[in-house]
Design a protein around this motif. Structure first.
Motif, short mmCIF file in Angstrom:
data_model
loop_
_atom_site.label_atom_id
_atom_site.label_comp_id
_atom_site.label_asym_id
_atom_site.label_seq_id
_atom_site.Cartn_x
_atom_site.Cartn_y
_atom_site.Cartn_z
N TRP A 93 0.87 -1.18 0.00
CA TRP A 93 0.00 0.00 0.00
C TRP A 93 0.90 1.22 0.00
CZ3 TRP A 93 -2.48 2.46 4.85
CH2 TRP A 93 -3.33 3.50 4.46
N PHE A 94 0.68 2.13 -0.92
CA PHE A 94 1.60 3.26 -1.06
C PHE A 94 0.84 4.54 -1.40
CE2 PHE A 94 1.14 1.12 -5.11
CZ PHE A 94 1.02 2.14 -6.04
N HIS A 95 1.46 5.64 -1.01
CA HIS A 95 0.96 6.98 -1.33
C HIS A 95 2.17 7.89 -1.49
CE1 HIS A 95 -1.17 10.76 -1.29
NE2 HIS A 95 -0.58 11.14 -0.16
N ASP A 96 2.29 8.54 -2.63
CA ASP A 96 3.47 9.36 -2.88
C ASP A 96 3.11 10.55 -3.75
OD1 ASP A 96 6.07 10.18 -2.70
OD2 ASP A 96 6.82 8.86 -4.26
N ASN A 97 3.82 11.65 -3.53
CA ASN A 97 3.78 12.77 -4.45
C ASN A 97 5.09 13.52 -4.32
OD1 ASN A 97 3.43 15.63 -3.13
ND2 ASN A 97 2.19 14.23 -1.86
N THR A 98 5.50 14.18 -5.36
CA THR A 98 6.79 14.88 -5.37
C THR A 98 6.65 16.37 -5.65
OG1 THR A 98 7.06 14.38 -7.73
CG2 THR A 98 8.00 12.81 -6.14
#
Length: 466
Positions: A252-257
């Protein structure tokens, strides 16, 4: 007049010949891709954890060298959604040829630094039977998720698989299935120039099979869920009693840059299977069960100030080792609880120094090993920041064995700690520079009471991709 008519007819004929060729070229455009990467590496004390007392080369294990990787690929797109990818590469160390600067086109022994190999070669049938389905045959990279199990190891010389890959690409769900052969042992056919009747067939093949399925589901904005199953099967004994290693897992992942807020990655996988009943008892009994576990977690928070993103974060990495009875005889253990990696990209998984790997065996790439200890648990606290052209960071790691090493009757699990610094600069769209410094303070499980001077790795890399 005749000459004029003849010239006109000749020009018309040439135009008729050239036009189909030009039209064919328009239908089959090719694109060149490639990479030119060189890296300066300096290493010190990674072999013996002891500073040299004498001159360089007298009991000293420091060195500097220049590894490189050169790749060139041609991508072709043809009619009816058919495409092909052909890629060759050479990876080595500058100055690694036995003949020095004089090149004669021959590869000698282990100094294959001027040798070129096929890295990828495949054809893809896209939109086959439906708008969402594609099928790829040949040699291909197979990269999924956070590259914990399926990576490309592109910091070094890469990983590519021989087989077939099927992909269903829906709006919010991506499904990939594959079958590959890591090792072909059914026939002895090295030159690919003999008909089947003339091929030496191996009675007890050592063929290895690898298949599985990987599903990625976009469950929310910038959030995803991965579910997967994969199996490795080794037929080195018989088809009726192979060694099998299965694994199921979820991520399960959540990312933003580009903006502030929380980011995370959590993954867990469980292995099960069995060693062949016909295996020779060495570390484990024939038919021993396999049951390794791996866990990977990261949580951080992005803070945006102007054009800069700042991210403090924490990481946890764990691969189970095998618990053994010191009094048991070799070859009698009926279960291996150690996690067995598949095709993990280990670079910067446990720090920029690559001192350790996430494995249930001996995890160390340094010193003389972990002195019988297995598995690893690693925790880190770090900070990284970036803009459109610059990136930088610092990280502290602490490493322990999952199953202790017994040294002179004393149980030890301390592998040590490391501190990393790094900086990256995007010179252009295609060219990137990167530098990293990592220092490892070895623990008692590595030194076994011997020298414990710090080990260091320093590298600077330039990579051009197109």
């Amino acid at each position: 007049m005749r000459k004029l008519i003849f010239s006109a007819l000749l020009l018309a004929g040439l135009a008729a010949l050239i036009a189909p060729v030009a039209f064919a070229q328009e239908e089959k455009p090719f694109t060149l891709h490639g990479e030119v990467r060189t890296r300066f590496e300096y290493t010190n004390n990674a072999g013996d954890f002891a500073d040299a007392d004498g001159a360089l080369g007298a009991g000293d294990d420091q060195a500097n060298y220049w590894p490189y990787r050169i790749r060139i690929a041609a991508e072709g797109h043809f009619t009816k959604n058919v495409s092909a990818w052909i890629e060759f590469q050479n990876g080595g160390v500058f100055g690694g040829d036995f003949t020095g600067p004089v090149k004669n086109g021959t590869v000698f022994g282990f100094a294959a630094d001027s040798g070129v190999s096929l890295y990828q070669g495949n054809l893809t049938l896209d939109k086959l039977w439906s708008e969402n389905f594609s099928l790829t045959f040949g040699r291909s990279e197979l990269v999924k998720g956070n590259e914990l199990h399926l990576g490309d190891l592109d910091f070094y010389a890469g990983i590519a698989h021989d087989g077939v890959i099927a992909n269903w690409d829906f709006k919010k769900v991506d499904i990939t299935g594959w079958y590959t052969r890591p090792i072909e042992g059914s026939v002895f056919h090295p030159d690919n120039a003999l008909p089947p009747g003339a091929v030496l067939v191996v009675g007890t093949p050592v063929t290895q099979h690898f298949w599985g399925a990987y599903v990625t589901w976009d469950i929310a904005k910038e959030q995803g869920l991965d579910l997967y199953f994969m199996e490795a099967r080794n037929r080195a004994f018989t088809a009726d009693s192979p060694a099998t290693l299965d694994m199921i897992g979820a991520r399960w992942f959540h990312d933003n840059t580009t903006k502030g807020g929380p980011v995370w990655n959590g993954e867990v996988a469980q292995q099960f299977g069995q060693i062949s009943d016909l295996s020779t008892p060495v570390a484990f009994a024939p038919g021993a069960d396999l049951s390794g576990t791996v866990i990977e977690a990261m949580f951080g928070w992005n803070f945006k100030t102007g054009d800069i993103i700042h991210r403090p974060y924490a990481k946890f990495e764990s691969a189970s080792g095998n618990e053994t009875d010191p009094a048991a005889l070799p070859g009698t253990d009926d279960e291996d609880e150690g996690f067995r990696p598949f095709f993990e990209d280990f670079h910067n998984r446990l720090g920029h120094g690559d001192w350790f790997a996430l494995t249930g065996g001996d995890p160390s790439f340094v010193g003389g090993g972990a002195n019988g200890g297995t598995g690893i648990t690693a925790v880190s606290l770090g900070y990284t920041g970036w803009t459109t052209r610059h990136s930088w960071g610092a990280e502290f790691w602490d490493y322990t064995l999952d199953q202790e090493a017994v040294i002179l009757g004393v149980e030890e699990d301390d592998l040590g700690s490391a501190f990393d610094l790094w900086y990256g600069f995007n010179y252009s769209k295609n060219l990137m520079f990167e530098a990293s410094l990592s220092q490892l303070s070895p623990g008692d499980a590595l030194t076994a009471g011997g020298p414990d001077d710090s080990a260091m790795r320093l590298y600077g890399q330039a990579r051009l991709r197109f």
